[in-house]
Write a protein that holds these residues in place. Sequence first.
Motif, mmCIF file in Angstrom:
data_model
loop_
_atom_site.group_PDB
_atom_site.id
_atom_site.type_symbol
_atom_site.label_atom_id
_atom_site.label_comp_id
_atom_site.label_asym_id
_atom_site.label_seq_id
_atom_site.Cartn_x
_atom_site.Cartn_y
_atom_site.Cartn_z
ATOM 1 N N PRO A 22 32.543 9.312 8.684
ATOM 2 C CA PRO A 22 33.065 8.505 7.585
ATOM 3 C C PRO A 22 32.132 8.418 6.387
ATOM 4 O O PRO A 22 32.563 8.178 5.283
ATOM 5 C CB PRO A 22 33.261 7.128 8.222
ATOM 6 C CG PRO A 22 32.226 7.077 9.289
ATOM 7 C CD PRO A 22 32.136 8.491 9.810
ATOM 8 N N SER A 23 30.846 8.601 6.584
ATOM 9 C CA SER A 23 29.920 8.408 5.468
ATOM 10 C C SER A 23 29.840 9.628 4.556
ATOM 11 O O SER A 23 29.460 9.496 3.401
ATOM 12 C CB SER A 23 28.537 8.049 5.997
ATOM 13 O OG SER A 23 28.025 9.120 6.765
ATOM 14 N N ALA A 27 29.521 9.421 0.507
ATOM 15 C CA ALA A 27 28.306 9.912 -0.140
ATOM 16 C C ALA A 27 28.655 10.953 -1.195
ATOM 17 O O ALA A 27 28.075 10.950 -2.291
ATOM 18 C CB ALA A 27 27.353 10.498 0.899
ATOM 19 N N ALA A 28 29.609 11.816 -0.896
ATOM 20 C CA ALA A 28 30.034 12.834 -1.858
ATOM 21 C C ALA A 28 30.671 12.173 -3.076
ATOM 22 O O ALA A 28 30.413 12.587 -4.219
ATOM 23 C CB ALA A 28 31.004 13.805 -1.204
ATOM 24 N N GLU A 29 31.483 11.143 -2.851
ATOM 25 C CA GLU A 29 32.118 10.440 -3.973
ATOM 26 C C GLU A 29 31.075 9.754 -4.844
ATOM 27 O O GLU A 29 31.166 9.796 -6.074
ATOM 28 C CB GLU A 29 33.132 9.418 -3.469
ATOM 29 C CG GLU A 29 33.863 8.720 -4.599
ATOM 30 C CD GLU A 29 34.919 7.751 -4.123
ATOM 31 O OE1 GLU A 29 34.942 6.629 -4.649
ATOM 32 O OE2 GLU A 29 35.707 8.119 -3.237
ATOM 33 N N ILE A 32 29.427 12.465 -6.930
ATOM 34 C CA ILE A 32 30.300 12.919 -8.017
ATOM 35 C C ILE A 32 30.388 11.854 -9.102
ATOM 36 O O ILE A 32 30.361 12.166 -10.296
ATOM 37 C CB ILE A 32 31.693 13.290 -7.469
ATOM 38 C CG1 ILE A 32 31.585 14.525 -6.575
ATOM 39 C CG2 ILE A 32 32.684 13.535 -8.597
ATOM 40 C CD1 ILE A 32 32.813 14.803 -5.741
ATOM 41 N N ALA A 33 30.479 10.584 -8.697
ATOM 42 C CA ALA A 33 30.521 9.495 -9.678
ATOM 43 C C ALA A 33 29.238 9.454 -10.499
ATOM 44 O O ALA A 33 29.273 9.259 -11.723
ATOM 45 C CB ALA A 33 30.755 8.154 -8.982
ATOM 46 N N ALA A 34 28.106 9.666 -9.852
ATOM 47 C CA ALA A 34 26.827 9.676 -10.574
ATOM 48 C C ALA A 34 26.776 10.849 -11.546
ATOM 49 O O ALA A 34 26.314 10.704 -12.692
ATOM 50 C CB ALA A 34 25.664 9.745 -9.589
ATOM 51 N N TYR A 58 38.758 13.275 -9.421
ATOM 52 C CA TYR A 58 38.415 12.650 -8.141
ATOM 53 C C TYR A 58 38.899 11.202 -8.050
ATOM 54 O O TYR A 58 38.583 10.512 -7.088
ATOM 55 C CB TYR A 58 36.905 12.744 -7.890
ATOM 56 C CG TYR A 58 36.489 14.160 -7.577
ATOM 57 C CD1 TYR A 58 36.612 14.674 -6.290
ATOM 58 C CD2 TYR A 58 36.021 15.002 -8.572
ATOM 59 C CE1 TYR A 58 36.270 15.977 -6.003
ATOM 60 C CE2 TYR A 58 35.670 16.313 -8.300
ATOM 61 C CZ TYR A 58 35.804 16.797 -7.014
ATOM 62 O OH TYR A 58 35.458 18.100 -6.741
ATOM 63 N N GLY A 59 39.658 10.751 -9.044
ATOM 64 C CA GLY A 59 40.233 9.402 -8.997
ATOM 65 C C GLY A 59 39.183 8.311 -8.901
ATOM 66 O O GLY A 59 39.362 7.341 -8.165
ATOM 67 N N LEU A 60 38.115 8.442 -9.664
ATOM 68 C CA LEU A 60 37.005 7.497 -9.596
ATOM 69 C C LEU A 60 37.341 6.246 -10.403
ATOM 70 O O LEU A 60 36.910 6.079 -11.546
ATOM 71 C CB LEU A 60 35.721 8.170 -10.100
ATOM 72 C CG LEU A 60 35.310 9.445 -9.350
ATOM 73 C CD1 LEU A 60 34.106 10.097 -10.022
ATOM 74 C CD2 LEU A 60 35.023 9.145 -7.889
ATOM 75 N N GLU A 61 38.100 5.359 -9.790
ATOM 76 C CA GLU A 61 38.559 4.140 -10.469
ATOM 77 C C GLU A 61 37.403 3.290 -10.971
ATOM 78 O O GLU A 61 37.537 2.594 -11.982
ATOM 79 C CB GLU A 61 39.451 3.330 -9.527
ATOM 80 C CG GLU A 61 40.736 4.032 -9.178
ATOM 81 C CD GLU A 61 41.567 3.281 -8.149
ATOM 82 O OE1 GLU A 61 41.165 2.167 -7.741
ATOM 83 O OE2 GLU A 61 42.615 3.808 -7.759
#
Length: 158
Positions: A22-23, A27-29, A32-34, A58-61
């Motif tokens: 699950p992590s 961690a990938a999200e 990508i957000a960073a 990536y739908g980074l709300e």
Amino acid sequence: MPLRFIPLVLMALPVVAAFAQPSEPLAAERQIAAQATQLMHSPAYRDKAWGAYLAGQYGLEQLGSDLASQLAALRPLTDNPLRGDTPEYAVIQATLDALIRVRYQVNGADLMPFQPQWPDEVLILLALDPSANREILLSMAGQQEQDTRFAAVYNLLV
């Protein structure tokens, strides 16, 4: 182990594998957000466009407010019509698209400078909260030709 349990074990393996990792997606999200945030803070329009693209793709709300800030900073670019093959056009297009993809509600008044060149994107963003944008939609309804956009504006007002 009796042979009758082998199908049961084989069926359980994907479930166990799914719970064991699950992590990694989180961690990938975060990574990508960073990266998207770093690109959006770059002075180069191409980088800003790529950052917005990543946020939307990536739908980074959680980057919705950063996207809205980026759009506000791009407002001076709307003073003159932009050609579609310029980095300035690309960054505005990518930012509007990302805001749509993350379903971030932007203040309608902040969207109106972009309406002449990006009418569909602005209308989609206004549609996220039609009651808050009712006055803007009413003014748009009076200016629209009777086409698909006209129908969309009136449907939002009904």
